[in-house]
Design an enzyme around this catalytic site. Structure first.
Site, short mmCIF file in Angstrom:
data_model
loop_
_atom_site.label_atom_id
_atom_site.label_comp_id
_atom_site.label_asym_id
_atom_site.label_seq_id
_atom_site.Cartn_x
_atom_site.Cartn_y
_atom_site.Cartn_z
N CYS A 49 25.83 -7.92 -2.96
CA CYS A 49 26.70 -7.07 -2.16
C CYS A 49 27.39 -6.02 -3.05
CB CYS A 49 27.75 -7.89 -1.42
SG CYS A 49 28.75 -6.86 -0.31
N ASN A 70 -8.34 -0.91 5.81
CA ASN A 70 -9.08 -1.22 4.59
C ASN A 70 -8.05 -1.26 3.46
OD1 ASN A 70 -11.10 -1.46 2.56
ND2 ASN A 70 -12.56 -0.42 3.90
N THR A 71 -8.52 -1.41 2.24
CA THR A 71 -7.58 -1.60 1.13
C THR A 71 -6.84 -0.32 0.76
OG1 THR A 71 -9.41 -1.28 -0.38
CG2 THR A 71 -8.83 -3.55 0.16
N SER A 128 -14.11 3.67 4.88
CA SER A 128 -12.81 3.49 4.25
C SER A 128 -12.79 2.78 2.90
CB SER A 128 -11.90 2.71 5.22
OG SER A 128 -12.60 1.63 5.80
N CYS A 129 -13.93 2.38 2.35
CA CYS A 129 -13.89 1.68 1.06
C CYS A 129 -13.40 2.65 -0.02
CB CYS A 129 -15.28 1.16 0.70
SG CYS A 129 -15.29 0.36 -0.92
N ASN A 173 -18.07 1.44 8.13
CA ASN A 173 -17.16 1.42 6.99
C ASN A 173 -16.93 2.85 6.53
OD1 ASN A 173 -15.90 1.22 4.53
ND2 ASN A 173 -17.05 -0.59 3.85
N CYS A 207 32.80 -4.29 4.79
CA CYS A 207 31.46 -4.72 5.20
C CYS A 207 30.86 -3.77 6.22
CB CYS A 207 31.51 -6.14 5.77
SG CYS A 207 29.90 -6.73 6.33
N CYS A 218 23.20 -9.90 2.17
CA CYS A 218 23.67 -11.22 1.75
C CYS A 218 22.85 -12.33 2.40
CB CYS A 218 25.16 -11.40 2.06
SG CYS A 218 25.59 -10.96 3.76
#
Lengths: 410, 425
Positions: B356, B203-204, B138-139, B136, B380, B386
């Site tokens: 649009c 990770n988060t 990366s927390c 871990n 367009c 759309c």
């Protein structure tokens, strides 16, 4: 273009079914699943829809309930799963029947083939009657490896599903699809065979390892005062006639009176409105607070424009003129009409079938008779007289037969 | 019920299916992991085990959610750190899980503050019987800057700590990477140089999810204050897939084994991660919201997908989409596709008109009497906003036209898309 009589209510779209499934609270120990008599497990299949696994949802429904697409349309869910739904603590229950219909339609659209025939165990079962209980019994037995012959007295299979429930609630095509699944599993259906007339119970017992009597309450009851009256038709005859003709019948009357207050009476009255009968009046023995018809059917009938008068019984009839009196009030009314339809119940005929019934039911629990080779199921077995209960009874009698013949072992 | 082989080989370990609980609150003790195994998960990455000297002291409350309209848990914010049980308890649980569930994969997630910690922890979890190690790195909500995502953004430290783990254990080892970084490739390569053989990510994402408007503080409020912490769930899935793509297309990492993480909730999410290069899949947020049971539909749905794709092994699907995601400058810019309106489906709500005009190129005109939109092809640009806002799937792809001055045949252009050409009904 389907007619007003044939047209089913619109189904969900992928977007709207997700919206409805998103309302589901995904309860722990889900009360809806516990409340389904057939064990269709709505909590499980709604969860599958919620997690975008429509095929898994279809598997759950089909494996638990061989009449899945039919129950989706005709089950009085308000009495079972939807009554139990926790969402009622917030607003109204999840539309479980509607989600089930979407999933079973998807199953058919994807041509899924979910049920599997069991390895043959060399045993053969005869089933008398091809209504929902007989069909479910067949489906369960076939999956267990039994050979199944179904004997049907009419020229088409399905019993009340075929001849009783109107097209707008249960299209014939759906009944065909559900029956075909069971035929594809290996059921042999023998049409136009009346047991006791064309074939005897003794013949069935000689040719099979067990016989299941799955006849329903298919004969209409008649009230003595209406007998022989040319203006009178029974609900059973009327519904069958209209369904057979896909609503294309001659001599649509200007007005009709329906006598009766069950779901069948509601189907008759609504059918009449869909056939463009201008005045449809339904007179009902019960008062609204003790009504027999499901709330859903009652609401739909009133919405269709039927006048429902509660608490009245017919006391006299003279040709097309009927006199009704209120059961408690000092009130009387006389109605002159073009057509009188009696929806006052149906009865069972188990003559020559080796099963004794009283008031339409075998008077003991379970599915066995004194004859160890003869079993019974469906409406003549104890329990509710609904399709979902027929499914339950079909599954249960199949288990009981399996226990009796093989001790539940393969 | 369909039955197909979902097994995968990952870093030399056999998994009966690719679904793992990620190292998080959902698998912090024996009972939780045992229940998850019983309900069908293929493995667990046991909640990160730290060194004995590092004491965990959590705040209360510690979660928050992002909502949108009626939908809860669009994203989830979490302040919990690594395992709060003692080192002994954690090792005991690992050992017993492996004893009782020999066919399930038990991965030990570890985190140290220095090389010695990493080496010791690697040794201990190996002795406890773990099948694999996840580092871990990366927390984002540790109370020490020597731990967590601050380490994972520093390739030198990553390499050093990976090497320390390799000294402590012969088990296959993957490094869990943080998305709180512009480019994950240097950190991933550093971990491989140090001895990792696979990458777990993401990770988060560091976040402040909501502010209490009366108290003027972020949520959740901890005695009047709050902190930045990790964000997860459906909302981070696009970020996770982007990192998978960048890893799998980096020179030298084309066959990188990845354990994919980030907003997985359905079999479709799972299939997306696999197509983007993941071999195993880790899940937390949707388990916190719905429970371990979600694995049933992920597994069953994935089996049906394999059947539909005529695939016998999941390995045939891994990374199949990577080659179709190319730099923006390499996309074909020679044509445009006009939208097409299905009048049988249109219910006249006018949402396409509004979007649009206000969000695109004023290319939809609105008939005030009939309440129907129509497309002005002179304006367009074919952006298909759309299509995305239409509530009934009435707008799909229509005519393909080549831009002026370009060559090519409109019929050769591939526009087939489950979203645009076959909208939900």
């Amino acid at each position: 273009m389907s007619t007003k009589y044939e047209k089913e209510a619109p189904s969900y779209t992928m977007t709207t079914v997700m919206e409805e499934a998103a309302r589901c609270l995904l309860c722990h120990d889900a009360p809806c699943s516990k409340a389904c008599p057939a064990g269709t497990d709505p909590a499980r299949f709604i969860r599958s829809v919620r997690f975008r696994n429509l095929k898994g949802a279809a598997e759950t429904i089909r494996e638990n309930n061989a009449m899945g697409a039919i129950c989706a349309r005709v089950c009085p869910t308000e009495k079972y799963c939807e009554l139990a739904c926790s969402r009622t603590g917030i607003d109204c229950p999840i539309d479980i029947g509607g989600i089930q219909r979407f999933v079973t339609d998807y199953e058919e659209q994807e041509k899924m083939d979910i049920l599997r025939k069991g390895d043959s165990n060399g045993l053969s079962i005869a089933i008398v009657g091809s209504g929902p209980a007989g069909l479910q019994t067949a489906a369960t037995l076939l999956q267990k490896g039994y050979a199944v012959d179904i004997y049907e007295k009419n020229e088409k299979a399905g019993g009340y599903l075929r001849y009783g429930i109107p097209e707008y609630r249960l299209p014939d095509e759906i009944v065909d699809v559900e029956i075909n699944r069971i035929v594809n599993l290996g059921a042999e259906i023998k049409y136009n065979v009346t047991i006791g007339k064309d074939v005897t119970m003794a013949d069935l017992k000689a040719d099979h390892d067990a016989v299941v009597v799955a006849v329903g309450a298919s004969e209409a009851k008649m009230l003595p005062m209406f007998e022989g009256n040319p203006y009178v038709e029974t609900a059973v005859d009327f519904l069958a006639r209209v369904k057979e003709a896909k609503g294309d019948i001659d001599n649509i009357p200007a007005s009709a009176v329906v006598v009766g207050g069950g779901d069948v009476a509601m189907d008759v009255a609504t059918t009449l409105k869909r056939l463009d009968v201008k005045n449809v009046t339904d007179l009902v023995y019960e008062e609204f607070d003790e009504f027999k018809a499901s709330k859903k059917e009652l609401d739909a009938t009133q919405k269709a424009g039927v006048t429902i008068v509660d608490g009245y019984v017919p006391t006299d009839v003279d040709g097309n003129t009927i006199t009704f009196k209120h059961r408690h009030l000092d009130s009387e009314m006389t109605i002159k009409t073009d057509l009188i339809i009696l929806a006052v119940g149906q009865q069972v005929n188990t003559d020559n079938l080796g099963v004794n019934t009283d008031h339409g039911e075998v008077q003991h629990a379970g599915y066995k008779t004194d004859d160890e080779k003869v079993f019974f199921t469906g409406d003549i077995a104890q329990g509710d007289k609904t399709v979902v209960w027929a499914v339950r009874k079909g599954k249960e009698v199949a288990e009981e037969i399996d226990q009796a013949l093989l001790g539940g072992n393969k | 019920m369909i039955s197909k082989d979902l097994s995968v080989e990952f870093l030399g370990v056999h998994f009966e299916n690719p679904f793992l609980l990620s190292s998080s609150p959902v698998d912090n003790c024996y009972e939780m992991c045992a229940k998850a195994f019983d309900e069908g998960w293929g493995g667990v990455v046991f909640k990160t085990i730290g060194p004995k000297h590092f004491k965990i002291n959590e705040v209360s409350p510690r979660f928050d959610e992002l909502t949108k309209e009626g939908t809860p848990f669009v994203g989830f914010k979490n302040m919990e750190q690594i395992a709060e049980h003692s080192l002994e308890e954690n090792l005991h649980d690992l050992r017993h899980l492996k004893d009782d569930y020999p066919n399930k994969v038990v991965i030990a997630s570890i985190m140290g503050t220095n090389e010695e910690d990493w080496e010791t922890l690697a040794q201990l979890v190996t002795e406890a019987g773990a099948d694999m190690i996840e580092m871990n790195l990366s927390c984002p909500q540790m109370t020490s800057h020597e731990m967590g995502s601050d380490v994972g953004t520093n390739p030198e430290l990553v390499k050093k700590y990976c090497a320390a783990v390799k000294r402590g254990s012969d088990l296959p080892m993957m490094a869990k990477m943080t998305p709180n970084i512009t480019d994950m490739v240097p950190a991933a390569k550093a971990s491989m140089a140090g001895g990792a053989v696979g990458i777990a990510t993401i990770n988060t994402v560091k976040s402040v999810a909501n502010i209490d408007l009366d108290r003027k503080v972020g949520l959740p409020i901890v005695n009047g204050k709050s902190s930045i912490s990790g964000f997860s769930g459906k909302a981070v899935k696009p970020i996770a897939l982007r990192f998978l793509q960048q890893l799998r297309t980096a020179a030298g990492l084309e066959q990188l084994p990845i354990s994919g993480i980030g907003g997985i909730e359905t079999w479709q999410d799972a299939a997306e991660f696999i197509l983007m290069g993941a071999t195993t899949l880790q899940v937390t947020t949707s388990v916190m919201q719905y429970g371990y049971r979600i694995v049933e539909d992920m597994k069953n749905g994935l089996m049906h997908y394999m059947e539909d794709q005529h695939v016998e092994h999941l390995s045939e699907l891994i990374g199949v989409a990577n080659k179709n995601i190319v730099p923006a400058e390499d996309l074909d810019r020679d044509y445009k596709v006009y939208p097409k309106i299905d009048w049988d489906k249109c219910i006249g709500c006018g949402r396409c008109y509004i979007s649009c005009f206000d969000g695109a190129h004023q290319a939809i005109t609105w008939d005030i009497k009939t309440r129907r939109p129509s497309i002005d092809t002179s304006k367009c640009v074919g952006c298909h906003l759309c299509n995305l806002v239409c509530p009934v799937g009435a707008i799909t792809t229509g005519e393909v036209v080549m831009k002026p001055g370009t060559k090519g045949n409109p019929e050769d252009v591939q526009i087939e898309s489950s979203r645009l050409t076959h909208p939900v009904q």
